[in-house]
Design an enzyme around this catalytic site. Structure first.
Site, PDB file in Angstrom:
ATOM      1  N   HIS A 211     -32.567  37.274   8.000  1.00 42.80           N
ATOM      2  CA  HIS A 211     -31.196  37.038   7.520  1.00 42.80           C
ATOM      3  C   HIS A 211     -30.701  38.153   6.609  1.00 42.80           C
ATOM      4  O   HIS A 211     -29.827  38.912   6.982  1.00 42.80           O
ATOM      5  CB  HIS A 211     -31.144  35.691   6.800  1.00 42.80           C
ATOM      6  CG  HIS A 211     -29.782  35.331   6.295  1.00 42.80           C
ATOM      7  ND1 HIS A 211     -29.391  35.556   4.989  1.00 42.80           N
ATOM      8  CD2 HIS A 211     -28.716  34.777   6.910  1.00 42.80           C
ATOM      9  CE1 HIS A 211     -28.137  35.157   4.830  1.00 42.80           C
ATOM     10  NE2 HIS A 211     -27.713  34.674   5.976  1.00 42.80           N
ATOM     11  N   GLU A 251     -35.689  27.803   3.847  1.00 41.98           N
ATOM     12  CA  GLU A 251     -34.475  28.468   4.331  1.00 41.98           C
ATOM     13  C   GLU A 251     -33.991  29.558   3.365  1.00 41.98           C
ATOM     14  O   GLU A 251     -32.927  29.446   2.757  1.00 41.98           O
ATOM     15  CB  GLU A 251     -33.363  27.459   4.584  1.00 41.98           C
ATOM     16  CG  GLU A 251     -33.703  26.414   5.648  1.00 41.98           C
ATOM     17  CD  GLU A 251     -32.553  25.478   5.933  1.00 41.98           C
ATOM     18  OE1 GLU A 251     -31.393  25.856   5.664  1.00 41.98           O
ATOM     19  OE2 GLU A 251     -32.803  24.365   6.434  1.00 41.98           O
ATOM     20  N   HIS A 253     -32.170  32.741   1.912  1.00 42.91           N
ATOM     21  CA  HIS A 253     -30.937  33.458   2.246  1.00 42.91           C
ATOM     22  C   HIS A 253     -30.936  34.821   1.550  1.00 42.91           C
ATOM     23  O   HIS A 253     -31.655  35.714   1.938  1.00 42.91           O
ATOM     24  CB  HIS A 253     -29.723  32.627   1.856  1.00 42.91           C
ATOM     25  CG  HIS A 253     -29.534  31.403   2.679  1.00 42.91           C
ATOM     26  ND1 HIS A 253     -29.347  31.430   4.034  1.00 42.91           N
ATOM     27  CD2 HIS A 253     -29.502  30.084   2.337  1.00 42.91           C
ATOM     28  CE1 HIS A 253     -29.208  30.203   4.512  1.00 42.91           C
ATOM     29  NE2 HIS A 253     -29.300  29.368   3.495  1.00 42.91           N
ATOM     30  N   GLU A 268     -32.234  27.744   0.212  1.00 43.20           N
ATOM     31  CA  GLU A 268     -31.284  26.679   0.517  1.00 43.20           C
ATOM     32  C   GLU A 268     -31.732  25.326  -0.037  1.00 43.20           C
ATOM     33  O   GLU A 268     -30.906  24.485  -0.395  1.00 43.20           O
ATOM     34  CB  GLU A 268     -31.096  26.596   2.038  1.00 43.20           C
ATOM     35  CG  GLU A 268     -30.296  25.412   2.528  1.00 43.20           C
ATOM     36  CD  GLU A 268     -28.818  25.498   2.188  1.00 43.20           C
ATOM     37  OE1 GLU A 268     -28.141  24.457   2.179  1.00 43.20           O
ATOM     38  OE2 GLU A 268     -28.337  26.615   1.922  1.00 43.20           O
TER      39      GLU A 268
END
Length: 277
Positions: A211, A251, A253, A268
């Site tokens: 990401h 998760e 980011h 997240e």
């Protein structure tokens, strides 16, 4: 690895600035620091996302939920500038202004520290510009739906570099000392592009979905692997040299590098993690 926990918000972007570590809480319209300070933007739907150190004793951040670029001074002053088009990626440009991607407008925006706003079209429809960085005196940005890397001068002239891999879904981008690194979320690859437009791509673990990326001074970069819930380092030749699990389903980011070489990662699931290589 240490963590700062947040009860709500879903940390998204990270910036090390003004002696503090800042993160955006995208789901609740707040900005917080690792030290525990929380700034409410009084706009719960503003979706603060990417945050950067500004040129003016402040942090700046995109608010794609209400079409604004926000600013928090180190003195606590809070303000915002309107700019239509769902601003997302953000960087300080070579001219000292804030430059952002406008996801829904196929454009790049420029906001001066005095609040002057200009927009420049990228010339591709439905490209969905994502992250942005500055390298070699120009702005470089990922075109998520156009499968390309864009380059823009401060006067608005655009060059588009198509990626060799189809359906790559580029997102993150970060300028290193001799090239720009970018992630290919849908192709599980990381790439680099030089000033002359030469592109190299390197394979990452299948299904990892890279990401965000932060280039390092030695020519490599750090990456968050969103689906693999980990942080990895890649050297200048594209080899994965270290991996740091961040917890199943975390998760990851955004990420940011500190002066002590620590890597700060927004999760997240509600944490701001500090990884010391």
């Amino acid at each position: 690895m240490s963590r700062t926990e947040f009860t709500d918000g879903g940390p998204y972007g990270v910036a090390v600035a003004g002696g503090e570590v800042w993160t955006t809480l995208v789901h609740t319209g707040r900005v917080a620091t690792a030290a525990g300070r929380v700034i409410d933007l009084d706009a719960p739907g503003s979706r603060p996302s990417v945050i950067v150190e500004g040129p003016d004793q402040a942090v700046w951040f995109t608010r794609n939920g209400d079409d604004r670029i926000g600013r928090i001074g180190y003195d606590g002053a809070l303000s915002a500038v309107e700019i239509a088009g769902a601003p997302y990626g953000l960087c300080v440009g070579p001219d000292g202004a804030l430059w952002c991607t406008l996801m829904n407008a196929d454009a790049i925006g420029r906001v001066s520290v005095d609040g002057e706003v200009r927009t420049y079209p990228i010339g591709t429809t439905g490209a969905f510009p994502a992250m942005i960085t500055t390298f070699g005196g120009d702005l470089w940005f990922t075109l998520n739906q156009a499968n390309a890397i864009g380059r823009m001068t401060v006067d608005g002239a655009v060059t588009t570099h198509p990626l060799p891999t189809s359906v790559a879904g580029p997102v993150g981008i970060s300028a290193g000392p001799d090239a720009v690194w970018f992630t290919e979320l849908l192709a599980d690859r990381v790439g680099r592009i030089t000033a002359d437009g030469t592109i190299e791509e390197f394979t990452l673990p299948e299904g990892s979905k890279p990401h965000a990326v932060a280039a390092t001074t030695e020519g490599g970069c750090w990456l968050t692997l969103w689906a693999a819930a980990s942080l990895v380092h890649v050297d200048a030749r594209g080899n994965v040299t270290s991996e740091h699990p961040l917890g199943e389903g975390s998760e990851p980011h955004g990420l940011s590098l500190a002066e002590d070489n620590a890597v700060w990662v927004a999760l997240e699931t509600g944490s701001l993690a500090r990884v010391q290589p």
